[in-house]
Design a protein around this motif. Structure first.
Motif, PDB file in Angstrom:
ATOM      1  N   VAL A 119     -21.907  42.461  38.211  1.00 57.98           N
ATOM      2  CA  VAL A 119     -20.304  42.496  38.439  1.00 57.98           C
ATOM      3  C   VAL A 119     -20.175  42.117  39.747  1.00 57.98           C
ATOM      4  O   VAL A 119     -20.242  42.893  40.931  1.00 57.98           O
ATOM      5  N   LEU A 120     -19.455  41.248  39.918  1.00 55.78           N
ATOM      6  CA  LEU A 120     -18.875  40.834  41.112  1.00 55.78           C
ATOM      7  C   LEU A 120     -17.140  40.816  41.439  1.00 55.78           C
ATOM      8  O   LEU A 120     -16.531  39.890  40.640  1.00 55.78           O
ATOM      9  N   ASP A 121     -16.715  41.758  41.966  1.00 59.52           N
ATOM     10  CA  ASP A 121     -15.197  41.993  41.718  1.00 59.52           C
ATOM     11  C   ASP A 121     -14.691  41.440  43.104  1.00 59.52           C
ATOM     12  O   ASP A 121     -15.151  41.815  44.339  1.00 59.52           O
ATOM     13  N   ASN A 122     -13.346  40.802  42.704  1.00 62.76           N
ATOM     14  CA  ASN A 122     -12.581  40.452  43.847  1.00 62.76           C
ATOM     15  C   ASN A 122     -13.271  39.102  44.858  1.00 62.76           C
ATOM     16  O   ASN A 122     -13.478  39.365  45.812  1.00 62.76           O
ATOM     17  N   CYS A 123     -13.531  38.097  43.842  1.00 60.60           N
ATOM     18  CA  CYS A 123     -14.145  37.043  44.546  1.00 60.60           C
ATOM     19  C   CYS A 123     -13.195  35.844  45.186  1.00 60.60           C
ATOM     20  O   CYS A 123     -13.877  35.042  45.800  1.00 60.60           O
TER      21      CYS A 123
END
Length: 385
Positions: A119-123
């Motif tokens: 999960v990659l949050d706020n890209c």
């Protein structure tokens, strides 16, 4: 900054461990969960404050058990430099950069042997760097799925996108309470457990969430003010910069609506910022023709907005205009129409921001224009810019 987000029982940590209840959006959760079964990269997009991170956390809690090696969450909001993105992702995977190997290669080698959800949050502020990491992972690790949240897509061919809409608003034919109303009531009753929603109060809440366009961040900020102001004053004073969070643990970009918008605005190029300012003259939704007009000049955008709004409508003659404004007030209107912020106006006129806002309050009272976009249209019509 990041977390290895699987606990001892396989329960994901981080995004899924929210401090408040998750309201509504079952259809959105089902949709994103379904996309993750079909695609290896899914990006949840939408404006700041629409609830992308909360949705990702809910999805994460439901799908974590499907991945043998669990879930890893990289929270990227605090990553200031794009070059640091691979190192952040490596950290949440428990990797340390070797002196003789690029970190991206080490990521690919580690993930090639795992079956997990990343999960990659706020890209949005490090899009290119995130896209490069995702492309490498997708090429090297067949059993890894990626869930990203961003204000705009990553732009990879493998990407499936889900644009998260605002919460559902109340309507005349809705059989039950709308999601936006439910969220407001739950958060408000955390502050004032005696809040009643019968009769006029219920109607006021419906109007309030409609004014806030169903945006979760705005609704939660408003609910936090209900004890101090009451529903009536809160609704009357929505334009008075009251929506500021008292939650000291909240990220800076989520402590006010101004901060949420500014975070997005600062990510734009100078030409994009100009178009953004020009688009502010539209009081509501606009189409492609309007956007093209805004991309040309402010005057073209205002002309189009006036046409859309029906400038010659029955109330046109009732507008006070600028006749009652002082020279200083007219100067402020000119600067507002040119897209200046309160802080920029204060600096240019060598006065305090507080004084600027006092002047603007008087201008609104005299002109009948409650919003900056209305002042911009008025300034164009009166020929002062």
């Amino acid at each position: 900054m990041g977390e290895a987000a699987t606990g001892p029982a396989g329960e994901p940590r981080g995004l899924s461990h929210a401090r408040t209840s998750f309201v509504g959006r079952s259809a959105a959760v089902d949709k994103v969960t379904g996309l993750l079964t079909q695609y290896r990269l899914v990006t949840v997009t939408g404006p700041g404050g629409v609830g992308k991170t909360r949705l990702a956390g809910e999805v994460l809690s439901q799908v974590a058990g499907r991945f043998a090696d669990g879930v890893r969450v990289a929270e990227l909001a605090a990553v200031a430099e794009p070059a640091l993105v691979p190192a952040m992702v490596a950290t949440v995977l428990g990797l340390h950069q070797a002196a003789d190997a690029p970190i991206v290669d080490a990521l690919a080698a580690r993930l090639a042997r795992q079956q997990l959800l990343l999960v990659l949050d706020n890209c949005e502020h490090v899009l290119d760097a995130v896209a490069q990491v995702c492309a490498t992972v997708l090429l090297s690790a067949d059993d890894v799925r990626i869930l990203a949240t961003s204000r705009e897509p990553l732009g990879l061919p493998e990407e499936a996108r889900y644009r998260l809409p605002p919460l559902a608003l109340p309507g005349p034919e809705d059989p039950g309470p709308a999601e936006a109303v439910t969220l407001f009531v739950e958060r408000a009753r955390q502050i004032d457990s005696d809040l009643a929603l019968d009769g006029e109060a219920g109607a006021a809440v419906a109007r309030l969430v409609q004014r806030l366009d169903g945006m979760p961040l705005a609704i939660e900020l408003a609910a936090a003010r209900v004890e101090a102001l009451g529903l009536g004053q809160l609704l009357d004073r929505l334009d008075d910069r009251l929506l500021v969070s008292a939650n000291r643990a909240a990220p800076a970009r989520q402590r006010s609506l101004d901060a949420a918008v500014d975070w997005s605005y600062q990510l734009l190029t100078a030409p994009e910022q100009r178009v953004f300012r020009n688009l502010s003259v539209f009081p509501g939704p606009f189409g492609l023709d309007a956007a093209e007009a805004a991309a040309m000049t402010l005057a073209a955008a205002v002309e189009f907005a006036v046409m859309m709004a029906g400038e010659k409508g029955p109330d046109a003659a009732m507008r006070p205009g600028l006749a009652k404004l002082s020279a200083r007030e007219r100067e402020l209107v000119t600067l507002v129409a040119r897209g200046r912020t309160d802080a920029q106006i204060a600096e240019q006129l060598v006065i305090s921001v507080r004084t600027v806002r006092t002047h603007l309050d008087r201008i609104r009272d005299k002109s009948g224009c409650r919003r900056r976009a209305d002042l911009t249209r008025l300034a164009l019509r009166e020929g002062i810019i």
